[in-house]
Write an enzyme that holds these catalytic residues in place. Structure first.
Site, PDB file in Angstrom:
ATOM      1  CE  LYS A  79      -3.944   2.017   2.553  1.00  0.00           C
ATOM      2  NZ  LYS A  79      -4.794   1.901   3.749  1.00  0.00           N
ATOM      3  CB  SER A 154      -8.044   3.809   2.718  1.00  0.00           C
ATOM      4  OG  SER A 154      -7.182   3.207   3.673  1.00  0.00           O
ATOM      5  CB  SER A 178      -8.246   1.138   5.773  1.00  0.00           C
ATOM      6  OG  SER A 178      -8.910   2.374   5.713  1.00  0.00           O
TER       7      SER A 178
END
Lengths: 485, 472
Positions: A79, A154, A178
């Site tokens: 990420k 996210s 997330s």
């Protein structure tokens, strides 16, 4: 079946048996990314050269007959809020558009040591603020199960990449859901470990007291392998806990005897999609048929979780994001004088959602409001923590939906922040309490979108969560379904 | 009307650790700009602070010496504000739960001893330094993250002189602890003052101003004097004192009000989530308190009693821990406290001052100073010659007997040899001899001088005196 479709543990066996090379695996993943990423937009930065180079090293090692770690030679996506030395790390934000960290996050360092192959940096909501991966400066990520829907967020880029076989493994971060919510929407496994289990050093902070890095994988076994590799105390992170790391693969046993499951009724109320509810409750039934016992229970302060979370998280964020001022690094706006430069940098460097949260947090920390908002939120946080402590006196785990709905349509909620915030309603309390939670696929909606089931456990209760998740997985095939893209 | 000032001081002291508060960067003063920085003190994304244990120990040691209560549970908070010298846009400090509280320091004021209260001692990190040039402003982050303690006095100081005494008392204590060199010019000690005035013996407080930008203890005193009379002046004229921050202007010897816009800060303090709370158990405090040296006031009192020194000698000799250590080492080797004190106070300190160096840098070892005193005792050299020898020792660090030998400075104690010289002098100074005989005994000094001159100061003065009298 293409190599990119396998799991990490399968590929590891194949590598050991010299049936495949890391280069072949890596090339398969690269080919897949080149085929589909135009449509999914999972990646902000691709690091194919670095990946191929690393795969050669691992292949040499295998050729020399050396032992390899289960992650050696396996492609992994990171990420883009996790710092990678020499590789741009943007947090999905214009303000860090060209930020190249001179250091690795501790998790990245640990994965490098184990020979993992870094394939790229995945898309995310800007500064991890969002539940749909729509707020990134680098465009929207699309859900491989239906390109008109969001992948959740996210960590949407990581979850979608795992689902679409654009990587074998991925790392996400979870501040209020997330990791788990996008894993749920993309039909993959997502684990948010106990706060302090994994070093946050190098994770670009959103809300420091809630953030935690975790694995996103195709099955539970892969989850344990990745968790083994990244867990443990780090002297560079004072909030990481100095506690022995068990071998999580030992949790991969099919056994639910005597397991007591609590079903918190507050998580099955208004706003929960009927199909999600059915999927989760069918999952509980299955677990009971395998030996577990389930009973309704209560987490009485659940109603206040969202309010408490959006005060604590935004307060911390308002301070954590203050450093992006255009002075030392990152994007700098027009400069007439200092104040002017600050204003331009921050108003054009950050997107709308980030600015909304910075303003909310700044407000709640302001003198005269602190006691009514931030301090009150901390008190609620303690009550929520106590709710869980009470529940875990009686139950080994709690089972809830991961998110109230399957993937929603792109643009559907983006202009209505309050509705969007409700996406995190079942995941947020976990972060406030610091406890671990895992999302596993437990079915599909009538239009073929994955549904996620969330298992929550007490602090450092990962082993039992993984055991329950593994047993569920061994008796279902939802995790083996692939999106047609 | 009679007014009295009410003064409280906020003193920032840099702790003398090798590395910074939250990272491993060095703290050397005067290093090239930005050469002592890393991603942590530069506030890069994703990095985290790690508390330096040595800093905490020095802070605890300081708090103990300032008679504070150490909080068993304290924590760090973030003080948020934007400024280019602050790369995280917040300073990690302590707010609601400081490291220590409720202490005091003794000062002497008007011949009396006063205990000045200390409200709190807390830890915090320093910010960087802005350098303004014509082409623009530059920033040096070397100082970023340097460990500081902030010591907040209660508003008990009643004159600029008391403030001055308080600062000196703090400095003496902290230097004794070796926790800081307390050098205001290098910025290792900084002081802001809160000042107000009120009618003498009134209960409440007047409106205060905060005075900043003083670069020496003297400047603190001057700034306070100026500010006190400025405030009294306003009140006398029936005007109000404005609550504001004022900057001391050294050149103009006055304070200026800062624009209120710059000080309208809401720091939005909240607990630092990247650090765990600081737990300090009594065992740790105990262990640290064993490191506590005898403090200046106690040592001075002991010098008075144990060595029978005059108060002034004791004060000077205990003004620095190193000097006092040096003195005591000498006394240990040679039990003549007052003699040693005289040599150190008159000769050695003058030499140090001349060269602008500290006692720690001096080349004369205590054992050499003592062996010089031994040479005087044995009559090998005179006190006068010793004054030359000590200069040589100061320059070269050599053993005094070696210097005596090399320079041929051995005292002439042979009466025959001295006698010969005296005879010469009597012959050459008949007039003076006559004068002496006629009762002008003062001339004796002149005659002795002539003998000393001929022997290049090497003749033993007692012998010269004795023989001269006999011969005339």
């Amino acid at each position: 079946m293409e190599l990119c479709e396998y799991t990490c543990w399968q590929l590891h066996d194949m590598l050991k048996r010299k049936e495949v090379s890391s280069r072949e695996i890596t090339e398969s993943v690269i080919k897949r990314i080149e085929e589909v990423d135009e449509r999914t937009n999972c990646y902000i930065t691709k690091t194919f050269d670095v990946a191929l180079q690393k795969s050669h090293q691992v292949d040499d090692k295998i050729r020399r007959g050396e032992e390899i770690h289960p992650l050696s030679g396996i492609p992994i996506a990171i990420k883009d809020n996790i710092c990678t030395e020499g590789v741009r790390t943007t947090c999905g934000s214009r303000i860090l558009l060209n930020f190249i960290p001179p250091y690795d996050a501790t998790v990245v360092k640990r994965l490098k040591e184990k020979g993992a192959v870094f394939i790229g940096k995945t898309n995310m909501d800007e500064f991890a603020m969002g539940s749909s991966t729509e707020t990134s400066y680098f465009g929207i990520t699309r859900n491989p199960w239906n390109l008109e829907t969001v992948p959740g967020g996210s960590s949407g880029g990581s979850a979608a990449a795992v689902a679409a076989d654009q990587t074998i493994l991925a790392l996400g971060s979870d501040t209020g859901g997330s990791i788990r919510q996008p894993a749920s929407m993309c039909g993959v496994i997502g684990l948010k470990p106990t706060y302090g289990r994994i070093s946050r050093f190098g994770l670009i902070a959103y809300a420091s007291s809630l953030d935690q890095i975790g694995p996103i994988t195709k099955d539970v076994r892969d989850c344990t392998l990745l968790l083994n590799a990244i867990s443990g105390y780090d002297e560079q992170d004072s909030t990481s806990v100095n506690r022995e790391v068990p071998d999580y693969t030992k949790s991969l046993v099919e056994d639910l005897k005597g397991i007591k499951i609590g079903i918190p009724t507050e998580y099955f109320g208004k706003g929960l999609d009927k199909e999600v509810e059915e999927g989760v409750l069918d999952g509980v039934k299955l677990l009971c048929s395998l030996g577990a016992e389930a009973e309704e229970t209560h987490l009485p302060h659940t109603d206040y979780a969202i309010a408490s979370y959006y005060l604590i998280a935004t307060s911390e964020a308002s301070s954590n994001l203050a450093r992006y001022d255009g002075v030392g690094y990152g994007y700098r706006g027009a400069e007439e004088d200092l104040i002017d430069m600050y204003k331009h940098t921050r108003s054009s460097g950050f997107g709308a959602e980030v600015k909304r949260r910075i303003m909310l947090g700044t407000y709640s920390l302001s003198s005269g409001y602190y006691d009514a908002y931030y301090l009150k939120a901390l008190k609620v946080r303690t009550l929520i923590k106590q709710d869980f402590e009470e529940a875990f006196k009686k139950f080994d785990c709690l089972i809830t939906p991961t998110s109230p709905t399957p993937a929603f349509y792109i643009g559907e909620k983006i202009d209505d922040p309050l509705t969007m915030y409700l996406q995190d309603i079942y995941t947020i309390s976990t972060n406030l309490a610091g406890i671990p939670g895992i999302s596993i696929p437990c079915g599909f909606s009538h239009d073929g979108l994955p549904i996620g089931l969330q298992i929550l456990g007490p602090i450092f209760g990962e082993e039992k969560l993984l055991q329950i998740a593994y047993t569920f997985e061994q008796n279902t095939d939802y995790h083996q379904q692939k999106p047609k893209i | 009307m009679d007014y009295e000032p009410v003064i409280g001081l906020e003193v920032h002291v840099q702790l003398a650790t090798k590395t910074k508060l939250f990272c491993g960067c060095r703290t050397t003063f005067g290093a090239p700009p930005n050469s002592q920085t890393c991603p942590v003190c530069l506030g890069f994304p994703g990095v985290l602070p790690v508390l330096n244990k040595e800093v905490v120990e020095l802070a605890i040691l300081s708090a103990i010496a300032l008679n504070c209560t150490i909080n068993p549970y304290s924590r760090f908070s973030r003080k948020n504000y934007f400024y280019p010298d602050l790369p995280k846009a917040y300073q990690i400090s302590q707010y609601d739960l400081p490291l220590a509280k409720d202490g005091w320091v003794e000062i002497s004021s008007g011949g009396k001893i006063r205990k000045i209260g200390i409200i709190r001692v807390h830890l915090e990190e320093d910010a960087g330094k802005l350098i303004h040039e014509d082409s623009g402003s530059l920033v040096d982050y070397n100082r970023c993250g340097i460990p500081l303690i902030e010591i907040v006095s209660s508003p008990m100081l009643r004159s600029s002189q008391e403030a001055y005494e308080y600062l000196n008392a703090l400095k003496d204590i902290l230097r004794y602890l070796r926790v800081s060199d307390c050098n205001m010019e290098e910025g290792s000690l900084r002081c802001d003052a809160n000042v107000s005035v009120r009618e003498k013996d009134a209960e409440g407080f007047g409106t205060k101003t905060e005075v900043k930008n003083m670069n020496s203890f003297k400047a603190v005193k001057q700034a306070l004097d100026y500010e006190i009379s400025r405030q009294i002046d306003l009140l006398e004229k029936g005007r109000r004192v404005l609550q504001e921050t004022r900057l001391w202007d050294e050149r103009e010897s006055r304070t200026h009000g800062m624009r209120t816009k710059e000080e309208a800060h809401d720091y939005r303090y909240f607990p630092e989530p990247d650090l765990v709370p600081l737990s300090i158990n009594p065992e740790w405090v105990n262990k640290i308190s064993k490191r506590l040296p005898e403090l200046p006031k106690d040592r001075m009192n002991r010098f008075l009693k144990e060595y029978g020194l005059p108060e002034y000698d004791a004060l000077v000799l205990t003004s620095s821990r190193d000097l006092a250590d040096y003195y005591e080492e000498c006394v240990r080797l040679y039990n003549q406290p007052k003699v040693i004190s005289n040599w150190i106070m008159t000769e050695l300190l003058a030499l140090l001052k001349e060269d602008g160096i500290e006692i720690t840098q001096v080349k004369i070892k205590p054992e050499h100073l003592i062996s010089m005193l031994g040479l005087i005792d044995k009559g090998v050299i005179s006190g006068k010659i010793a004054k030359d020898i000590i200069v040589h020792m100061f320059r070269t660090g050599k053993d005094p007997s070696l210097i005596v030998e090399e320079k041929g400075l051995v005292q002439i104690t042979d009466e025959d040899e001295v006698s010969k010289v005296i005879d010469e002098v009597i012959l050459e100074n008949k007039k003076a001899v006559l004068e002496y005989k006629s009762g002008k005994t003062k001339v004796m000094g002149f005659l002795v001088g002539q003998v000393m001159k001929k022997t290049e100061g090497k003749a033993n003065p007692q012998i010269v005196n004795k023989l001269l009298r006999e011969k005339i």
